[in-house]
Design a protein around this motif. Structure first.
Motif, PDB file in Angstrom:
ATOM      1  N   MET A   1      -5.606  29.342 -16.911  1.00  0.00           N
ATOM      2  CA  MET A   1      -4.747  30.215 -17.862  1.00  0.00           C
ATOM      3  C   MET A   1      -5.533  30.785 -19.104  1.00  0.00           C
ATOM      4  SD  MET A   1      -1.078  28.165 -17.665  1.00  0.00           S
ATOM      5  CE  MET A   1      -0.061  29.296 -18.714  1.00  0.00           C
ATOM      6  N   VAL A   2      -6.566  30.242 -19.366  1.00  0.00           N
ATOM      7  CA  VAL A   2      -7.118  30.565 -20.618  1.00  0.00           C
ATOM      8  C   VAL A   2      -7.500  32.231 -20.529  1.00  0.00           C
ATOM      9  CG1 VAL A   2      -9.406  30.344 -21.860  1.00  0.00           C
ATOM     10  CG2 VAL A   2      -8.137  28.427 -21.273  1.00  0.00           C
ATOM     11  N   SER A   3      -7.967  32.457 -19.301  1.00  0.00           N
ATOM     12  CA  SER A   3      -8.433  34.168 -19.265  1.00  0.00           C
ATOM     13  C   SER A   3      -7.302  35.024 -19.512  1.00  0.00           C
ATOM     14  CB  SER A   3      -9.115  34.234 -17.956  1.00  0.00           C
ATOM     15  OG  SER A   3      -8.204  34.002 -16.873  1.00  0.00           O
ATOM     16  N   ASN A   4      -5.911  34.785 -19.475  1.00  0.00           N
ATOM     17  CA  ASN A   4      -5.065  35.513 -19.739  1.00  0.00           C
ATOM     18  C   ASN A   4      -4.401  35.206 -21.171  1.00  0.00           C
ATOM     19  OD1 ASN A   4      -4.845  36.024 -16.911  1.00  0.00           O
ATOM     20  ND2 ASN A   4      -3.458  34.377 -16.543  1.00  0.00           N
ATOM     21  N   GLY A   5      -5.168  34.873 -22.110  1.00  0.00           N
ATOM     22  CA  GLY A   5      -4.941  34.682 -23.242  1.00  0.00           C
ATOM     23  C   GLY A   5      -4.614  33.029 -23.660  1.00  0.00           C
ATOM     24  N   ALA A   6      -4.749  32.664 -25.051  1.00  0.00           N
ATOM     25  CA  ALA A   6      -4.459  31.280 -25.373  1.00  0.00           C
ATOM     26  C   ALA A   6      -3.338  31.220 -26.488  1.00  0.00           C
ATOM     27  CB  ALA A   6      -5.688  30.627 -25.776  1.00  0.00           C
ATOM     28  N   GLY A   7      -2.402  30.860 -25.994  1.00  0.00           N
ATOM     29  CA  GLY A   7      -0.906  30.523 -27.004  1.00  0.00           C
ATOM     30  C   GLY A   7      -1.037  29.398 -27.666  1.00  0.00           C
ATOM     31  N   PRO A   8      -0.461  29.081 -28.657  1.00  0.00           N
ATOM     32  CA  PRO A   8      -0.054  27.904 -29.490  1.00  0.00           C
ATOM     33  C   PRO A   8      -0.462  26.577 -28.661  1.00  0.00           C
ATOM     34  CG  PRO A   8       1.429  29.503 -30.232  1.00  0.00           C
ATOM     35  CD  PRO A   8       1.057  29.975 -29.000  1.00  0.00           C
ATOM     36  N   VAL A   9       0.186  26.719 -27.565  1.00  0.00           N
ATOM     37  CA  VAL A   9      -0.042  25.257 -26.601  1.00  0.00           C
ATOM     38  C   VAL A   9      -1.217  25.144 -26.005  1.00  0.00           C
ATOM     39  CG1 VAL A   9       1.082  24.300 -24.671  1.00  0.00           C
ATOM     40  CG2 VAL A   9       2.624  25.556 -25.871  1.00  0.00           C
ATOM     41  N   ILE A  10      -1.900  26.270 -25.599  1.00  0.00           N
ATOM     42  CA  ILE A  10      -3.220  26.275 -24.995  1.00  0.00           C
ATOM     43  C   ILE A  10      -4.217  25.743 -26.267  1.00  0.00           C
ATOM     44  CG2 ILE A  10      -5.175  27.254 -23.938  1.00  0.00           C
ATOM     45  CD1 ILE A  10      -2.967  26.604 -22.079  1.00  0.00           C
ATOM     46  N   ASN A  11      -3.975  26.282 -27.360  1.00  0.00           N
ATOM     47  CA  ASN A  11      -4.836  26.040 -28.701  1.00  0.00           C
ATOM     48  C   ASN A  11      -4.714  24.534 -29.008  1.00  0.00           C
ATOM     49  OD1 ASN A  11      -5.475  28.751 -28.670  1.00  0.00           O
ATOM     50  ND2 ASN A  11      -3.882  29.294 -30.368  1.00  0.00           N
ATOM     51  N   VAL A  12      -3.377  24.018 -29.117  1.00  0.00           N
ATOM     52  CA  VAL A  12      -3.311  22.556 -29.223  1.00  0.00           C
ATOM     53  C   VAL A  12      -4.207  21.675 -28.153  1.00  0.00           C
ATOM     54  CG1 VAL A  12      -1.655  20.543 -29.920  1.00  0.00           C
ATOM     55  CG2 VAL A  12      -1.425  23.022 -30.763  1.00  0.00           C
ATOM     56  N   MET A  13      -3.878  22.067 -26.982  1.00  0.00           N
ATOM     57  CA  MET A  13      -4.246  21.296 -25.808  1.00  0.00           C
ATOM     58  C   MET A  13      -5.988  21.229 -25.832  1.00  0.00           C
ATOM     59  SD  MET A  13      -1.572  22.343 -22.911  1.00  0.00           S
ATOM     60  CE  MET A  13      -2.387  21.511 -21.527  1.00  0.00           C
ATOM     61  N   SER A  14      -6.478  22.217 -26.292  1.00  0.00           N
ATOM     62  CA  SER A  14      -7.984  22.305 -26.051  1.00  0.00           C
ATOM     63  C   SER A  14      -8.612  21.348 -27.324  1.00  0.00           C
ATOM     64  CB  SER A  14      -8.432  23.662 -26.430  1.00  0.00           C
ATOM     65  OG  SER A  14      -8.117  24.065 -27.644  1.00  0.00           O
ATOM     66  N   TYR A  15      -7.590  20.728 -27.904  1.00  0.00           N
ATOM     67  CA  TYR A  15      -8.287  19.621 -29.171  1.00  0.00           C
ATOM     68  C   TYR A  15      -7.939  18.285 -28.561  1.00  0.00           C
ATOM     69  CZ  TYR A  15      -9.664  23.431 -32.296  1.00  0.00           C
ATOM     70  OH  TYR A  15     -10.311  24.670 -32.632  1.00  0.00           O
ATOM     71  N   LEU A  16      -6.899  18.257 -27.623  1.00  0.00           N
ATOM     72  CA  LEU A  16      -6.642  16.897 -27.073  1.00  0.00           C
ATOM     73  C   LEU A  16      -7.553  16.135 -26.290  1.00  0.00           C
ATOM     74  CD1 LEU A  16      -2.637  17.786 -26.482  1.00  0.00           C
ATOM     75  CD2 LEU A  16      -3.921  16.743 -28.779  1.00  0.00           C
ATOM     76  N   PRO A  17      -7.769  14.902 -26.303  1.00  0.00           N
ATOM     77  CA  PRO A  17      -8.846  14.099 -25.444  1.00  0.00           C
ATOM     78  C   PRO A  17      -7.918  14.181 -24.052  1.00  0.00           C
ATOM     79  CG  PRO A  17      -8.134  12.984 -27.397  1.00  0.00           C
ATOM     80  CD  PRO A  17      -7.226  14.127 -27.579  1.00  0.00           C
ATOM     81  N   PHE A  18      -8.858  14.090 -23.022  1.00  0.00           N
ATOM     82  CA  PHE A  18      -8.506  14.210 -21.622  1.00  0.00           C
ATOM     83  C   PHE A  18      -8.611  15.540 -21.213  1.00  0.00           C
ATOM     84  CE2 PHE A  18      -6.843   9.706 -22.772  1.00  0.00           C
ATOM     85  CZ  PHE A  18      -7.916   9.208 -21.814  1.00  0.00           C
ATOM     86  N   LEU A  19      -7.671  16.313 -22.079  1.00  0.00           N
ATOM     87  CA  LEU A  19      -7.311  17.898 -21.810  1.00  0.00           C
ATOM     88  C   LEU A  19      -8.286  18.657 -22.276  1.00  0.00           C
ATOM     89  CD1 LEU A  19      -3.661  18.174 -22.493  1.00  0.00           C
ATOM     90  CD2 LEU A  19      -4.732  17.533 -20.358  1.00  0.00           C
ATOM     91  N   SER A  20      -8.816  18.384 -23.507  1.00  0.00           N
ATOM     92  CA  SER A  20      -9.992  19.257 -24.101  1.00  0.00           C
ATOM     93  C   SER A  20     -11.393  19.367 -23.205  1.00  0.00           C
ATOM     94  CB  SER A  20     -10.456  18.549 -25.526  1.00  0.00           C
ATOM     95  OG  SER A  20     -11.520  19.432 -26.063  1.00  0.00           O
ATOM     96  N   PRO A  21     -12.186  18.538 -22.474  1.00  0.00           N
ATOM     97  CA  PRO A  21     -13.192  18.762 -21.743  1.00  0.00           C
ATOM     98  C   PRO A  21     -12.957  19.908 -20.880  1.00  0.00           C
ATOM     99  CG  PRO A  21     -12.643  16.309 -22.008  1.00  0.00           C
ATOM    100  CD  PRO A  21     -11.441  17.098 -22.489  1.00  0.00           C
TER     101      PRO A  21
END
Length: 411
Positions: A325-345
């Motif tokens: 979903m990143v290519s469609n734009g990153a909202g607040p949820v995606i922004n936070v998830m991109s720093y969380l372990p397991f999801l960030s990689p």
């Protein structure tokens, strides 16, 4: 240290001699070989379409130099129809005059593919030349008139309210590579997570865990298994690297591969993006493998090993679908998830590929994942000591609650 190496060596040798590990290593290579073989066979068997052309002499003379499709001059449309009925040609092109605005093309539905757009382009060029000649235009004037407009594209980024040139950027290519690496990570963690979970579940199911722990510390056994799995991953990636390097050196002798590599503008990827993907890939595999080992220590036998992989696969699926979903734009949820372990990689490389974040944000995410990995490995090793002594058929949650009681009693 000797016991740690002994456990790692046992895990490594056991899987090196197993059919499942070799199938994991060879399956991608076999898939690539099959795809390459099919591509080579298609290239060898595909023949250019044969098109009979009934047209003025000037048109026939110009079209005879075409290689795909190949044009076969005929004296009349009737002669071309005879060839078409006899299946000796794949199409019939009828041109009334050199400057005709419309022509007639008949194709066989069971013949080689004849692209009308290609023929239209050829005839349009011939018509333009004929009209230019009738108007007395020279070849130089015609070439200048048909010269395409050159458009220079420059990619910029906005930083502190200023426009700055973004050199060596290719968002589409980077996004595809990030998602491909994320999918590869998913396959690796699913395979190696299952291996380590099965390894632990088998020992618990055979009821020899207590005997092992009498000779070796639980933490030593835990880290030894992880080290053995890490060696297996290293061997697999090393084999792929050697084969990839060999294919790169031999690319000039492999036309299909050389043509494929030419489609990729490697200069636009950049070493920073490559290093970011490698860093997150390693951290992701290590994090998920430790989680699989921790969940595997909560099951009671080998039949429950699939249950242990469920939390691992759910987390990986969330991260991968979020990366899509990143290519469609990153909202607040995606922004936070991109720093969380397991999801960030999985998410952060995709965001970096489409220029949603810079190296500073990537560095912060890497630091968070690295610190978490160190802390999580220590926690998982301590929890493993209690978990391997717990046997419960009520599920992972019930086993986890029971292991907490055991852990308190061991303090």
């Amino acid at each position: 240290m000797r016991k740690l190496n002994l456990i790692a060596k046992m895990v490594f040798r056991k899987n090196m001699h197993s059919f499942s590990w070799w199938s994991l290593v060879l399956m991608p290579l076999i898939a690539l070989a099959i795809i390459g073989g099919i591509s080579w066979y298609m290239d060898q068997t595909n023949q250019p379409a044969q098109v009979a052309v009934a047209a003025p002499a000037a048109v026939r003379a110009s079209l005879k130099h075409s290689s795909d499709p190949k044009f076969q001059p005929v004296t009349s449309a009737a002669a071309g129809q005879k060839l078409l009925k006899a299946s000796k040609v794949d199409g019939l092109l009828t041109v009334a005059q050199a400057t005709s605005p419309s022509v007639k093309l008949v194709v066989r539905d069971d013949g080689e593919t004849v692209d009308p757009a290609t023929i239209k382009t050829m005839l349009t060029a011939l018509n333009t030349q004929a009209v230019a000649k009738s108007l007395g235009l020279s070849q130089a004037a015609l070439a200048q008139m048909l010269r395409p407009t050159q458009v220079t594209v420059k990619t910029v980024t906005v930083s502190d309210g200023q426009l700055k040139a973004a050199a060596n950027k290719s968002e589409g290519l980077k996004s595809i590579l990030a998602l491909a690496v994320g999918f590869l990570m998913y396959l690796f963690l699913m395979s190696y997570g299952s291996i380590v979970a099965q390894e632990i579940a088998t020992e618990k199911g055979s009821r020899i865990e207590e005997s092992i722990l009498a000779a070796i510390k639980a933490q030593t056994q835990f880290y030894g298994k992880l080290l053995g799995i890490a060696e297996l991953v290293g061997v697999q990636l090393g084999a792929y690297a050697v084969l990839g390097g060999g294919a790169w050196l031999l690319r000039r002798h492999w036309p299909a591969l050389n043509d494929l590599l030419r489609l990729v503008d490697w200069q636009q990827i950049g070493w920073s993006f490559v290093l970011v993907m490698i860093g997150f890939f390693v951290l992701g595999i290590l994090s998920y493998t430790i989680l699989a080992a921790l969940c595997g220590s909560l099951v009671s036998n080998q039949e429950q090993a699939g249950m242990a992989m469920q939390p691992v696969l759910y987390l990986a699926m969330i991260g991968y679908f979020a990366a899509l979903m990143v290519s469609n734009g990153a909202g607040p949820v995606i922004n936070v998830m991109s720093y969380l372990p397991f999801l960030s990689p999985m998410i952060m490389p995709a965001r970096f590929g489409v220029d949603q974040v810079g190296l500073l944000q990537v560095g912060i995410a890497l630091a968070i994942n690295l610190v978490f990995l160190l802390g999580f490995s220590i926690f998982a090793a301590r929890a493993y000591r209690a978990n391997v002594l717990v046997y419960s058929d009520s599920g992972i949650l019930a086993a986890f609650k029971k292991s907490r009681s055991v852990a308190k009693a061991q303090r």
